[in-house]
Motif scaffolding. Sequence first.
Motif, PDB file in Angstrom:
ATOM      1  N   LEU A 257       0.829  -1.205   0.000  1.00  0.00           N
ATOM      2  CA  LEU A 257       0.000   0.000   0.000  1.00  0.00           C
ATOM      3  C   LEU A 257       0.859   1.249   0.000  1.00  0.00           C
ATOM      4  CD1 LEU A 257      -1.738  -2.200   2.015  1.00  0.00           C
ATOM      5  CD2 LEU A 257      -3.373  -0.378   1.592  1.00  0.00           C
ATOM      6  N   GLY A 258       0.409   2.238  -0.751  1.00  0.00           N
ATOM      7  CA  GLY A 258       1.082   3.527  -0.799  1.00  0.00           C
ATOM      8  C   GLY A 258       0.106   4.644  -0.476  1.00  0.00           C
TER       9      GLY A 258
ATOM     10  N   LEU B 138      -4.689   6.499  -2.316  1.00  0.00           N
ATOM     11  CA  LEU B 138      -4.302   5.202  -1.767  1.00  0.00           C
ATOM     12  C   LEU B 138      -4.070   4.263  -2.942  1.00  0.00           C
ATOM     13  CD1 LEU B 138      -4.050   3.020   0.503  1.00  0.00           C
ATOM     14  CD2 LEU B 138      -6.530   2.656   0.235  1.00  0.00           C
ATOM     15  N   THR B 139      -2.877   3.681  -3.009  1.00  0.00           N
ATOM     16  CA  THR B 139      -2.610   2.679  -4.033  1.00  0.00           C
ATOM     17  C   THR B 139      -2.485   1.318  -3.360  1.00  0.00           C
ATOM     18  OG1 THR B 139      -0.204   3.021  -3.930  1.00  0.00           O
ATOM     19  CG2 THR B 139      -1.434   4.307  -5.559  1.00  0.00           C
ATOM     20  N   ILE B 140      -3.067   0.319  -3.994  1.00  0.00           N
ATOM     21  CA  ILE B 140      -2.993  -1.061  -3.516  1.00  0.00           C
ATOM     22  C   ILE B 140      -2.387  -1.905  -4.624  1.00  0.00           C
ATOM     23  CG2 ILE B 140      -4.279  -3.020  -2.583  1.00  0.00           C
ATOM     24  CD1 ILE B 140      -6.447  -1.132  -1.665  1.00  0.00           C
ATOM     25  N   ASN B 141      -1.231  -2.457  -4.321  1.00  0.00           N
ATOM     26  CA  ASN B 141      -0.475  -3.234  -5.316  1.00  0.00           C
ATOM     27  C   ASN B 141      -0.287  -2.457  -6.622  1.00  0.00           C
ATOM     28  OD1 ASN B 141      -0.269  -5.260  -3.463  1.00  0.00           O
ATOM     29  ND2 ASN B 141      -1.559  -6.714  -4.531  1.00  0.00           N
ATOM     30  N   GLY B 142       0.004  -1.175  -6.461  1.00  0.00           N
ATOM     31  CA  GLY B 142       0.295  -0.326  -7.606  1.00  0.00           C
ATOM     32  C   GLY B 142      -0.921   0.267  -8.302  1.00  0.00           C
ATOM     33  N   HIS B 143      -2.116  -0.137  -7.913  1.00  0.00           N
ATOM     34  CA  HIS B 143      -3.339   0.376  -8.538  1.00  0.00           C
ATOM     35  C   HIS B 143      -3.978   1.433  -7.645  1.00  0.00           C
ATOM     36  CE1 HIS B 143      -3.277  -2.862 -11.541  1.00  0.00           C
ATOM     37  NE2 HIS B 143      -2.940  -3.663 -10.538  1.00  0.00           N
ATOM     38  N   GLU B 144      -4.352   2.568  -8.233  1.00  0.00           N
ATOM     39  CA  GLU B 144      -4.997   3.620  -7.446  1.00  0.00           C
ATOM     40  C   GLU B 144      -6.401   3.182  -7.063  1.00  0.00           C
ATOM     41  OE1 GLU B 144      -6.362   8.236  -7.984  1.00  0.00           O
ATOM     42  OE2 GLU B 144      -4.398   7.655  -8.792  1.00  0.00           O
TER      43      GLU B 144
ATOM     44  N   ARG C  60     -14.232  -0.193   6.730  1.00  0.00           N
ATOM     45  CA  ARG C  60     -14.393  -1.442   5.976  1.00  0.00           C
ATOM     46  C   ARG C  60     -15.355  -1.261   4.805  1.00  0.00           C
ATOM     47  NH1 ARG C  60     -14.123  -6.351  10.476  1.00  0.00           N
ATOM     48  NH2 ARG C  60     -11.988  -6.928   9.912  1.00  0.00           N
ATOM     49  N   ALA C  61     -16.376  -0.458   5.002  1.00  0.00           N
ATOM     50  CA  ALA C  61     -17.309  -0.196   3.905  1.00  0.00           C
ATOM     51  C   ALA C  61     -16.614   0.537   2.771  1.00  0.00           C
ATOM     52  CB  ALA C  61     -18.504   0.616   4.417  1.00  0.00           C
ATOM     53  N   GLU C  62     -15.747   1.487   3.119  1.00  0.00           N
ATOM     54  CA  GLU C  62     -15.010   2.224   2.091  1.00  0.00           C
ATOM     55  C   GLU C  62     -14.052   1.296   1.342  1.00  0.00           C
ATOM     56  OE1 GLU C  62     -14.234   6.128   0.262  1.00  0.00           O
ATOM     57  OE2 GLU C  62     -15.855   5.190   1.405  1.00  0.00           O
ATOM     58  N   LEU C  63     -13.389   0.390   2.066  1.00  0.00           N
ATOM     59  CA  LEU C  63     -12.489  -0.566   1.407  1.00  0.00           C
ATOM     60  C   LEU C  63     -13.237  -1.504   0.474  1.00  0.00           C
ATOM     61  CD1 LEU C  63     -10.012  -1.522   4.289  1.00  0.00           C
ATOM     62  CD2 LEU C  63      -9.415  -0.437   2.116  1.00  0.00           C
ATOM     63  N   SER C  64     -14.480  -1.812   0.810  1.00  0.00           N
ATOM     64  CA  SER C  64     -15.261  -2.729  -0.036  1.00  0.00           C
ATOM     65  C   SER C  64     -15.907  -2.020  -1.223  1.00  0.00           C
ATOM     66  CB  SER C  64     -16.347  -3.420   0.801  1.00  0.00           C
ATOM     67  OG  SER C  64     -17.333  -2.492   1.219  1.00  0.00           O
ATOM     68  N   SER C  65     -15.719  -0.696  -1.315  1.00  0.00           N
ATOM     69  CA  SER C  65     -16.416   0.079  -2.346  1.00  0.00           C
ATOM     70  C   SER C  65     -15.738   0.007  -3.714  1.00  0.00           C
ATOM     71  CB  SER C  65     -16.512   1.546  -1.923  1.00  0.00           C
ATOM     72  OG  SER C  65     -15.216   2.149  -1.874  1.00  0.00           O
ATOM     73  N   GLY C  66     -14.525  -0.511  -3.781  1.00  0.00           N
ATOM     74  CA  GLY C  66     -13.826  -0.553  -5.061  1.00  0.00           C
ATOM     75  C   GLY C  66     -13.148  -1.885  -5.279  1.00  0.00           C
ATOM     76  N   ASP C  67     -12.903  -2.196  -6.541  1.00  0.00           N
ATOM     77  CA  ASP C  67     -12.213  -3.438  -6.897  1.00  0.00           C
ATOM     78  C   ASP C  67     -10.716  -3.197  -7.010  1.00  0.00           C
ATOM     79  OD1 ASP C  67     -14.614  -4.849  -7.079  1.00  0.00           O
ATOM     80  OD2 ASP C  67     -14.913  -4.227  -9.160  1.00  0.00           O
ATOM     81  N   VAL C  68      -9.935  -4.214  -6.647  1.00  0.00           N
ATOM     82  CA  VAL C  68      -8.486  -4.170  -6.806  1.00  0.00           C
ATOM     83  C   VAL C  68      -8.073  -5.355  -7.676  1.00  0.00           C
ATOM     84  CG1 VAL C  68      -6.238  -4.189  -5.675  1.00  0.00           C
ATOM     85  CG2 VAL C  68      -8.193  -3.122  -4.542  1.00  0.00           C
ATOM     86  N   PRO C  69      -7.505  -5.128  -8.850  1.00  0.00           N
ATOM     87  CA  PRO C  69      -7.110  -6.245  -9.717  1.00  0.00           C
ATOM     88  C   PRO C  69      -6.205  -7.233  -8.982  1.00  0.00           C
ATOM     89  CG  PRO C  69      -6.889  -4.153 -10.877  1.00  0.00           C
ATOM     90  CD  PRO C  69      -7.193  -3.812  -9.449  1.00  0.00           C
ATOM     91  N   GLY C  70      -6.558  -8.502  -9.071  1.00  0.00           N
ATOM     92  CA  GLY C  70      -5.727  -9.541  -8.484  1.00  0.00           C
ATOM     93  C   GLY C  70      -6.033  -9.866  -7.041  1.00  0.00           C
TER      94      GLY C  70
ATOM     95  N   PRO D  37       5.145  -3.944   7.747  1.00  0.00           N
ATOM     96  CA  PRO D  37       5.717  -2.585   7.652  1.00  0.00           C
ATOM     97  C   PRO D  37       6.435  -2.292   6.345  1.00  0.00           C
ATOM     98  CG  PRO D  37       6.134  -3.506   9.820  1.00  0.00           C
ATOM     99  CD  PRO D  37       5.539  -4.615   9.002  1.00  0.00           C
ATOM    100  N   GLU D  38       7.236  -3.251   5.850  1.00  0.00           N
ATOM    101  CA  GLU D  38       8.008  -2.978   4.634  1.00  0.00           C
ATOM    102  C   GLU D  38       7.144  -2.858   3.394  1.00  0.00           C
ATOM    103  OE1 GLU D  38       8.121  -7.432   5.437  1.00  0.00           O
ATOM    104  OE2 GLU D  38       8.410  -5.599   6.599  1.00  0.00           O
ATOM    105  N   ASN D  39       5.863  -3.229   3.491  1.00  0.00           N
ATOM    106  CA  ASN D  39       4.948  -3.110   2.357  1.00  0.00           C
ATOM    107  C   ASN D  39       4.115  -1.834   2.407  1.00  0.00           C
ATOM    108  OD1 ASN D  39       5.937  -5.649   1.835  1.00  0.00           O
ATOM    109  ND2 ASN D  39       3.958  -6.621   1.559  1.00  0.00           N
ATOM    110  N   ILE D  40       4.436  -0.943   3.336  1.00  0.00           N
ATOM    111  CA  ILE D  40       3.704   0.316   3.493  1.00  0.00           C
ATOM    112  C   ILE D  40       4.628   1.467   3.098  1.00  0.00           C
ATOM    113  CG2 ILE D  40       2.492   1.830   5.101  1.00  0.00           C
ATOM    114  CD1 ILE D  40       2.054  -0.707   6.859  1.00  0.00           C
ATOM    115  N   THR D  41       4.185   2.311   2.187  1.00  0.00           N
ATOM    116  CA  THR D  41       4.988   3.430   1.699  1.00  0.00           C
ATOM    117  C   THR D  41       4.256   4.741   1.924  1.00  0.00           C
ATOM    118  OG1 THR D  41       5.963   2.025  -0.023  1.00  0.00           O
ATOM    119  CG2 THR D  41       6.205   4.395  -0.283  1.00  0.00           C
TER     120      THR D  41
END
Length: 396
Positions: free
Chosen positions: A232-233, A243-249, A308-318, A343-347
């Motif tokens: 996550l970035g 917020l990016t998740i695995n490189g996807h906005e 959690r509702a906000e996180l479920s509001s969008g799709d993340v490829p993969g 921690p190392e996966n948070i930017t």
Amino acid sequence: MQTFDARLWPVLLSKLRRTDSPRFSWAEALAVGVEPQALIDSGYFTYAGFDYESPDCECGVEPNVEAGLREGLVSVSCVAEPACFRGREWVSRADVEWLRTTAADVFRALAPMNGLVALDLPVPMPLVPVGWLRRRGLEVAVVWLGNGGPGGELLCRGLKAQLGARAQAVLVLTRGSTPVFAPDERIAALSLPDEPGPRLGLTRGLDIFDPGYRAKASSREHPELDLDFIQLGFSTTAERHVLTINGHEFDGFKQSDVLFTQLLMLAASRKNGRRDGWRSKATLVADFAARPNDVSLAKGTRALENLRAELSSGDVPGLTEDEVDAIIKVERGSGKVRFGVPPENITFDGSLAAIEWKLPSMGGTQRSRGQEEGLGRAGELISEVRRLAPFDSSQP
């Protein structure tokens, strides 16, 4: 090296796909936002001097290169008899002055960003040690094989036998064809990932060794397990929070100051906080007391539901819905939550040093009491974030 411009990594790994001794001209370093001297000072690069081939040269003799005659330029002349070109060529010094690194130094620099610690055992050439990957209850030795080629499988099997019980598995990175191993050998080979950036995609190997882990880590029954396959970035612009998740906005959190800072606070607590990032739900509403009251805990429960509702509001490829949902972990019966990403996966982007609130101005009319309270809460949350993770606007 972690503070260098993010544009450095795709270029560096692209060169590593061709050679174990990559070179950078000074011009290439400057083009990706890095001062050449900073690369040398990092300890991962060495100065390699001048190197230039004139397009007019036909004799194959190394030309004479003189620096200091003109600012920013070097003089190139042919020293053969007879000379293949007469006079001097004037070329940019940045194009003919070089830096050099090695595969070992590249992976030494990338190790912390991939959750690796130093591989403290001898590794036979031509294998290059990358590090220990200690995840999912496994002790995995990660090495670089480069081109692999004939005998690559035997080298890897020999290394696994040499490491013995110290390594439950061996993960081999290559740039060419990947060797193939039987599942019971506990050896997996991966090519360098195509995605730009410093991530080596090591969880691809962990999925081979433990194929059921992702489903288990995404279950609400296992709050102790990390989603090591998610990066996550966090950043912000004048127009929106990002917020990016695995490189996807991600589609959510763009205009909500409170939701964004709540998620950011959990991320900062996981990256730089104590107790593995566990926080009371009351901290989501900016109650940082050691023993929050029932009102704050109730508000924190509602805030968690909204996150959690906000996180479920969008799709993340993969990623599945359960995997995205598990980004926030909840410890049942304790009233505590945490970020489920290691921690190392948070930017954190340097733009967070000067965050601008996105609460709409309501067309110039006065904000409502609820909006003012929300903005005040966001301000308290970002103060906690900065306490945990001071932002430098110069960082990538």
